[in-house]
Motif scaffolding. Structure first.
Motif, PDB file in Angstrom:
ATOM      1  N   SER A 341       9.375  -7.103 -28.140  1.00 39.45           N
ATOM      2  CA  SER A 341       9.964  -7.236 -26.795  1.00 39.45           C
ATOM      3  C   SER A 341       9.970  -5.899 -26.077  1.00 39.45           C
ATOM      4  O   SER A 341       9.743  -5.827 -24.852  1.00 39.45           O
ATOM      5  CB  SER A 341      11.397  -7.778 -26.902  1.00 39.45           C
ATOM      6  N   ALA A 342      10.230  -4.815 -26.823  1.00 42.47           N
ATOM      7  CA  ALA A 342      10.198  -3.486 -26.214  1.00 42.47           C
ATOM      8  C   ALA A 342       8.806  -3.137 -25.725  1.00 42.47           C
ATOM      9  O   ALA A 342       8.626  -2.558 -24.641  1.00 42.47           O
ATOM     10  CB  ALA A 342      10.692  -2.450 -27.229  1.00 42.47           C
ATOM     11  N   TRP A 343       7.802  -3.488 -26.532  1.00 41.55           N
ATOM     12  CA  TRP A 343       6.417  -3.243 -26.134  1.00 41.55           C
ATOM     13  C   TRP A 343       6.070  -4.025 -24.860  1.00 41.55           C
ATOM     14  O   TRP A 343       5.448  -3.483 -23.936  1.00 41.55           O
ATOM     15  CB  TRP A 343       5.469  -3.643 -27.269  1.00 41.55           C
ATOM     16  N   LEU A 344       6.452  -5.277 -24.830  1.00 43.60           N
ATOM     17  CA  LEU A 344       6.164  -6.093 -23.651  1.00 43.60           C
ATOM     18  C   LEU A 344       6.858  -5.540 -22.404  1.00 43.60           C
ATOM     19  O   LEU A 344       6.262  -5.451 -21.326  1.00 43.60           O
ATOM     20  CB  LEU A 344       6.608  -7.544 -23.893  1.00 43.60           C
ATOM     21  N   SER A 345       8.109  -5.146 -22.566  1.00 40.87           N
ATOM     22  CA  SER A 345       8.866  -4.619 -21.433  1.00 40.87           C
ATOM     23  C   SER A 345       8.268  -3.323 -20.912  1.00 40.87           C
ATOM     24  O   SER A 345       8.056  -3.145 -19.711  1.00 40.87           O
ATOM     25  CB  SER A 345      10.318  -4.410 -21.842  1.00 40.87           C
ATOM     26  N   ASP A 346       7.974  -2.392 -21.854  1.00 40.29           N
ATOM     27  CA  ASP A 346       7.420  -1.109 -21.434  1.00 40.29           C
ATOM     28  C   ASP A 346       6.015  -1.264 -20.853  1.00 40.29           C
ATOM     29  O   ASP A 346       5.636  -0.578 -19.882  1.00 40.29           O
ATOM     30  CB  ASP A 346       7.387  -0.139 -22.618  1.00 40.29           C
ATOM     31  N   SER A 347       5.228  -2.156 -21.444  1.00 38.95           N
ATOM     32  CA  SER A 347       3.878  -2.382 -20.936  1.00 38.95           C
ATOM     33  C   SER A 347       3.919  -2.979 -19.535  1.00 38.95           C
ATOM     34  O   SER A 347       3.146  -2.593 -18.644  1.00 38.95           O
ATOM     35  CB  SER A 347       3.105  -3.320 -21.872  1.00 38.95           C
ATOM     36  N   TYR A 348       4.824  -3.922 -19.351  1.00 38.32           N
ATOM     37  CA  TYR A 348       4.984  -4.562 -18.033  1.00 38.32           C
ATOM     38  C   TYR A 348       5.333  -3.531 -16.961  1.00 38.32           C
ATOM     39  O   TYR A 348       4.730  -3.489 -15.883  1.00 38.32           O
ATOM     40  CB  TYR A 348       6.062  -5.644 -18.157  1.00 38.32           C
ATOM     41  N   VAL A 349       6.299  -2.678 -17.276  1.00 39.64           N
ATOM     42  CA  VAL A 349       6.723  -1.647 -16.318  1.00 39.64           C
ATOM     43  C   VAL A 349       5.612  -0.629 -16.095  1.00 39.64           C
ATOM     44  O   VAL A 349       5.327  -0.224 -14.956  1.00 39.64           O
ATOM     45  CB  VAL A 349       8.010  -0.955 -16.796  1.00 39.64           C
ATOM     46  N   SER A 350       4.962  -0.194 -17.163  1.00 42.16           N
ATOM     47  CA  SER A 350       3.905   0.811 -17.051  1.00 42.16           C
ATOM     48  C   SER A 350       2.729   0.307 -16.222  1.00 42.16           C
ATOM     49  O   SER A 350       2.213   1.020 -15.349  1.00 42.16           O
ATOM     50  CB  SER A 350       3.419   1.208 -18.446  1.00 42.16           C
ATOM     51  N   LEU A 351       2.298  -0.923 -16.474  1.00 43.24           N
ATOM     52  CA  LEU A 351       1.205  -1.500 -15.700  1.00 43.24           C
ATOM     53  C   LEU A 351       1.586  -1.622 -14.221  1.00 43.24           C
ATOM     54  O   LEU A 351       0.756  -1.384 -13.337  1.00 43.24           O
ATOM     55  CB  LEU A 351       0.832  -2.872 -16.260  1.00 43.24           C
ATOM     56  N   GLY A 352       2.840  -1.966 -13.953  1.00 40.63           N
ATOM     57  CA  GLY A 352       3.296  -2.075 -12.566  1.00 40.63           C
ATOM     58  C   GLY A 352       3.283  -0.730 -11.862  1.00 40.63           C
ATOM     59  O   GLY A 352       2.872  -0.628 -10.709  1.00 40.63           O
ATOM     60  N   ILE A 353       3.726   0.314 -12.562  1.00 44.02           N
ATOM     61  CA  ILE A 353       3.751   1.648 -11.959  1.00 44.02           C
ATOM     62  C   ILE A 353       2.339   2.142 -11.667  1.00 44.02           C
ATOM     63  O   ILE A 353       2.050   2.660 -10.573  1.00 44.02           O
ATOM     64  CB  ILE A 353       4.497   2.636 -12.885  1.00 44.02           C
ATOM     65  N   LEU A 354       1.436   2.000 -12.652  1.00 40.84           N
ATOM     66  CA  LEU A 354       0.054   2.449 -12.459  1.00 40.84           C
ATOM     67  C   LEU A 354      -0.634   1.652 -11.357  1.00 40.84           C
ATOM     68  O   LEU A 354      -1.363   2.211 -10.522  1.00 40.84           O
ATOM     69  CB  LEU A 354      -0.721   2.315 -13.770  1.00 40.84           C
ATOM     70  N   GLY A 355      -0.421   0.331 -11.338  1.00 47.35           N
ATOM     71  CA  GLY A 355      -1.019  -0.495 -10.301  1.00 47.35           C
ATOM     72  C   GLY A 355      -0.515  -0.133  -8.918  1.00 47.35           C
ATOM     73  O   GLY A 355      -1.290  -0.051  -7.969  1.00 47.35           O
ATOM     74  N   PHE A 356       0.787   0.122  -8.804  1.00 49.00           N
ATOM     75  CA  PHE A 356       1.356   0.488  -7.500  1.00 49.00           C
ATOM     76  C   PHE A 356       0.849   1.855  -7.054  1.00 49.00           C
ATOM     77  O   PHE A 356       0.583   2.067  -5.862  1.00 49.00           O
ATOM     78  CB  PHE A 356       2.874   0.486  -7.581  1.00 49.00           C
ATOM     79  N   PHE A 357       0.701   2.792  -8.006  1.00 44.91           N
ATOM     80  CA  PHE A 357       0.176   4.117  -7.657  1.00 44.91           C
ATOM     81  C   PHE A 357      -1.225   4.016  -7.068  1.00 44.91           C
ATOM     82  O   PHE A 357      -1.525   4.616  -6.025  1.00 44.91           O
ATOM     83  CB  PHE A 357       0.168   5.012  -8.899  1.00 44.91           C
ATOM     84  N   LEU A 358      -2.097   3.254  -7.726  1.00 43.39           N
ATOM     85  CA  LEU A 358      -3.453   3.091  -7.212  1.00 43.39           C
ATOM     86  C   LEU A 358      -3.451   2.315  -5.896  1.00 43.39           C
ATOM     87  O   LEU A 358      -4.283   2.565  -5.013  1.00 43.39           O
ATOM     88  CB  LEU A 358      -4.327   2.381  -8.247  1.00 43.39           C
ATOM     89  N   PHE A 359      -2.525   1.384  -5.758  1.00 51.46           N
ATOM     90  CA  PHE A 359      -2.392   0.617  -4.522  1.00 51.46           C
ATOM     91  C   PHE A 359      -2.086   1.565  -3.358  1.00 51.46           C
ATOM     92  O   PHE A 359      -2.670   1.471  -2.276  1.00 51.46           O
ATOM     93  CB  PHE A 359      -1.271  -0.406  -4.677  1.00 51.46           C
ATOM     94  N   VAL A 360      -1.144   2.469  -3.581  1.00 45.68           N
ATOM     95  CA  VAL A 360      -0.793   3.454  -2.547  1.00 45.68           C
ATOM     96  C   VAL A 360      -1.989   4.367  -2.246  1.00 45.68           C
ATOM     97  O   VAL A 360      -2.253   4.704  -1.086  1.00 45.68           O
ATOM     98  CB  VAL A 360       0.430   4.286  -2.993  1.00 45.68           C
ATOM     99  N   LEU A 361      -2.724   4.757  -3.293  1.00 49.10           N
ATOM    100  CA  LEU A 361      -3.901   5.602  -3.107  1.00 49.10           C
ATOM    101  C   LEU A 361      -4.943   4.903  -2.232  1.00 49.10           C
ATOM    102  O   LEU A 361      -5.548   5.531  -1.361  1.00 49.10           O
ATOM    103  CB  LEU A 361      -4.496   5.954  -4.466  1.00 49.10           C
ATOM    104  N   LEU A 362      -5.138   3.618  -2.457  1.00 51.80           N
ATOM    105  CA  LEU A 362      -6.067   2.850  -1.622  1.00 51.80           C
ATOM    106  C   LEU A 362      -5.606   2.838  -0.174  1.00 51.80           C
ATOM    107  O   LEU A 362      -6.413   2.966   0.750  1.00 51.80           O
ATOM    108  CB  LEU A 362      -6.179   1.413  -2.139  1.00 51.80           C
ATOM    109  N   GLY A 363      -4.302   2.661   0.032  1.00 48.26           N
ATOM    110  CA  GLY A 363      -3.778   2.641   1.389  1.00 48.26           C
ATOM    111  C   GLY A 363      -3.937   3.980   2.086  1.00 48.26           C
ATOM    112  O   GLY A 363      -4.277   4.039   3.272  1.00 48.26           O
ATOM    113  N   ILE A 364      -3.724   5.070   1.345  1.00 50.05           N
ATOM    114  CA  ILE A 364      -3.859   6.408   1.936  1.00 50.05           C
ATOM    115  C   ILE A 364      -5.303   6.689   2.327  1.00 50.05           C
ATOM    116  O   ILE A 364      -5.576   7.214   3.411  1.00 50.05           O
ATOM    117  CB  ILE A 364      -3.347   7.481   0.950  1.00 50.05           C
TER     118      ILE A 364
END
Length: 470
Positions: A341-364
Motif C-alpha cells: 500500500s505504501a508503494w502504491l501511495s508513493d508511486s501514485y503521488v510521484s507519478l502525479g508530481i512528475l506528470g504535472f511538472f511536465l504539463f507545466v513545462l508544456l504550457g510554458i
C-alpha cells in the motif's frame, strides 16, 4: 521627418525638422486618441469635421478644419468614421484623388455587408489609394500606451507605395505592422475584431461538456446512490470531493485529445499513401485547436492540485481521522503497516508530481515569448516527445490511483464503474495507437510519406489542390 523607434516619443520637434502632416476625418474617441498619439510621435495633425466650430476635447496642437480644407493639408487621410457616413466623400472625389485613404472602420457583426468597408470605400472614391489599417487597435490602447495592449496592426492595400507609407506611420507610433496583402484581405481583417475567442470555442465547449457529464456521473454514484440505498446524506461531497474528481478526469481527457488528431492524421496518411490530400475540415480545425486544448487541460490540472492540497483541512477528513484514532485506542489495536500500500501511495503521488511538472513545462513552452527562443526541432521535441511522456505519466497516475479497486465488483454502483475508469478510455486508446505507429515497419513507411513519397501516383494530382502536413 526623422522617425524614431524607441519606447519614448517626442511631444514636439525641433525647428530644424520638417513635420509631416496627417489628416484625420472624424473627432470621436478613436480619432482623438490617434491624433494625440501622432502628436506625441512628432506628426502635425489636422482634423476634418462637419462642424469645426463645435469640435471639442481635441488634443492641444491639432488644427480643426472642414473636410475639404483638412484634406488639402495632407497626402494621408485617415477615416475614423463609420461606413454609413461615407456618403459625403463623393463630394470630395477631386480633393482626395491620388491621396492615401486609410480606412479604420469596423462593423457591428461579421460579414455585415457583401463587400468589405475598405473595398466599398475604394469604389466610392476611385481616385484614392485605399489602405485598411488600425481597425484592430482600440482607443484605450492608444491612450494607455502600446505596451499595455496589442501592438499588432494589420495592413492591406492594392497600392504598394501607399501601403508602405501607412506601414511607416504604424512603426513610428511604436506599433507592429503586419502586411496582409491586397485589399481583398480587408474583409478578414474587419471580421477579426468581431470574433470572440474563435480558436477557444471548441476547447471551452468540450471541457464544459466533459465537466458537466462527469459531474453528473459522480453525483449519481456518490450522492444519489448512497441516499437511495443507505439513506445517507452525502451532499457535502458536491463542494470538494466531486469537483476534485471531475477536474483531473477532464484534464487527462483533454490532454489525450491534444494528441488524438495527430494519430488520426497519421492513420489517414498511411491509408491514402500520400500526404498531398487535405484532411477533413473537422480534423483540420481540431488540429488547429490543440494548443488551446492543452492550456485548458493545464488549467484543470492546476485546479486538481489546489483542491488536493486542501484535503487535510477538510472537516470530513479531520472527523474521520479522529474517529479512526479513537476507535483504535478504545480497541487497543492498530492497523499493520502494508509495504504494498505504501508503494502504491508513493508511486501514485510521484507519478502525479512528475506528470504535472511536465504539463507545466508544456504550457510554458507554448507561450510566444518562450517558443520564439527555441528552434523548430527543440519545440517539436518538447511538445511531441515530452508531451507523450506527460500523457503516459498522467495515465499511469490514474491507473495506480485505482490500484486493486480498478475493476473490483465492489466498486460498481448500479453497474456503473468509477469515473476514473471512463477517463482512461481515450488516453489508453491514443497511447496504444501511438505505440503501433512507432513500430519500425510502420514508422518507416509513415516517414517516407511525410517526406513526399506516394504509394499510388494518381494521388499526386491532388497536390495541385493544396497540401496538408502534420
Amino acid at each position: 521627418m526623422a522617425k524614431t523607434y524607441t519606447n519614448t516619443f517626442p511631444l514636439t520637434m525641433t525647428s530644424s525638422e520638417k513635420q509631416e502632416t496627417i489628416c484625420i476625418f472624424g473627432t470621436g474617441d478613436f480619432g482623438r486618441s490617434l491624433g494625440y498619439k501622432m502628436l506625441q510621435c512628432g506628426y502635425s495633425v489636422v482634423f476634418g469635421s462637419r462642424n469645426p466650430q463645435m469640435s471639442s476635447l481635441l488634443p492641444s496642437g491639432a488644427e480643426v478644419l472642414s473636410y475639404s480644407e483638412a484634406a488639402q493639408k495632407s497626402d494621408v487621410v485617415i477615416l475614423t468614421i463609420h461606413r454609413e457616413h461615407y456618403g459625403f466623400l463623393t463630394e470630395l472625389t477631386e480633393v482626395l484623388k491620388e491621396k492615401v485613404l486609410v480606412d479604420v472602420s469596423n462593423n457591428l457583426k461579421i460579414n455585415q455587408y457583401p463587400e468589405s468597408n475598405a473595398e466599398y470605400l475604394a469604389q466610392l472614391v476611385p481616385g484614392a489609394h485605399v489602405v485598411k489599417a488600425f481597425n484592430t487597435i482600440s482607443a484605450w490602447a492608444l491612450q494607455s500606451g502600446a505596451m499595455d495592449a496589442s501592438r499588432q496592426v494589420f495592413v492591406c492595400g492594392n497600392d504598394g507605395k501607399a501601403k508602405q507609407r501607412v506601414v511607416d506611420i504604424v512603426r513610428t507610433l511604436g506599433l507592429t505592422p503586419l502586411d496582409q496583402g491586397s485589399l481583398l484581405a480587408a474583409n478578414e481583417i474587419e471580421n477579426y475584431p468581431l470574433q470572440l475567442f474563435p480558436m477557444w470555442r471548441l476547447p471551452f465547449y468540450l471541457s464544459a461538456a466533459l465537466g458537466l457529464f462527469f459531474f453528473s456521473y459522480c453525483v449519481l454514484r456518490d450522492v444519489i446512490y448512497p441516499y437511495i440505498n443507505e439513506k445517507q446524506d452525502s451532499t457535502f461531497r458536491l463542494a470538494i470531493s466531486i469537483p476534485n474528481r471531475v477536474f483531473p478526469i477532464t484534464a487527462l481527457i483533454l490532454l489525450a485529445l491534444v494528441y488524438f488528431p495527430g494519430v488520426i492524421a497519421a492513420i489517414l496518411q498511411l491509408y491514402r499513401g500520400t500526404k498531398y490530400r487535405r484532411f477533413p475540415a473537422w480534423l483540420d480545425h481540431w488540429m488547429l485547436c490543440r494548443k488551446q486544448l492543452g492550456l485548458v487541460a493545464l488549467g484543470f490540472a492546476f485546479l486538481h492540485v489546489i483542491y488536493t492540497l486542501v484535503i487535510p483541512i477538510r472537516y470530513y477528513v479531520r472527523w474521520r481521522l479522529r474517529n479512526i484514532t479513537i476507535a483504535q485506542i478504545v480497541d487497543k489495536k492498530e492497523n499493520p503497516f502494508s509495504a504494498s500500500s505504501a508503494w502504491l501511495s508513493d508511486s501514485y503521488v510521484s507519478l502525479g508530481i512528475l506528470g504535472f511538472f511536465l504539463f507545466v513545462l508544456l504550457g510554458i513552452t507554448s507561450l510566444p515569448s518562450v517558443s520564439n527562443t527555441v528552434n523548430w526541432r527543440e519545440f517539436r521535441f518538447v511538445q511531441s516527445k515530452l508531451g507523450y511522456l506527460t500523457l503516459i505519466l498522467c495515465t499511469a497516475h490514474t491507473l495506480v490511483y485505482g490500484g486493486k479497486r480498478f475493476l473490483s465488483p465492489s466498486s460498481l454502483r448500479w453497474g456503473l464503474p468509477s469515473a476514473y475508469v471512463l477517463a482512461l478510455i481515450i488516453p489508453c486508446t491514443v497511447l496504444v495507437i501511438k505505440f503501433i505507429l512507432i513500430m519500425p515497419c510502420i514508422d518507416k513507411t509513415l516517414t517516407r510519406i511525410r517526406q513526399g513519397w506516394e504509394r499510388n501516383y494518381k494521388y499526386s494530382k491532388s497536390a495541385l489542390n493544396g497540401r496538408s502536413d502534420i
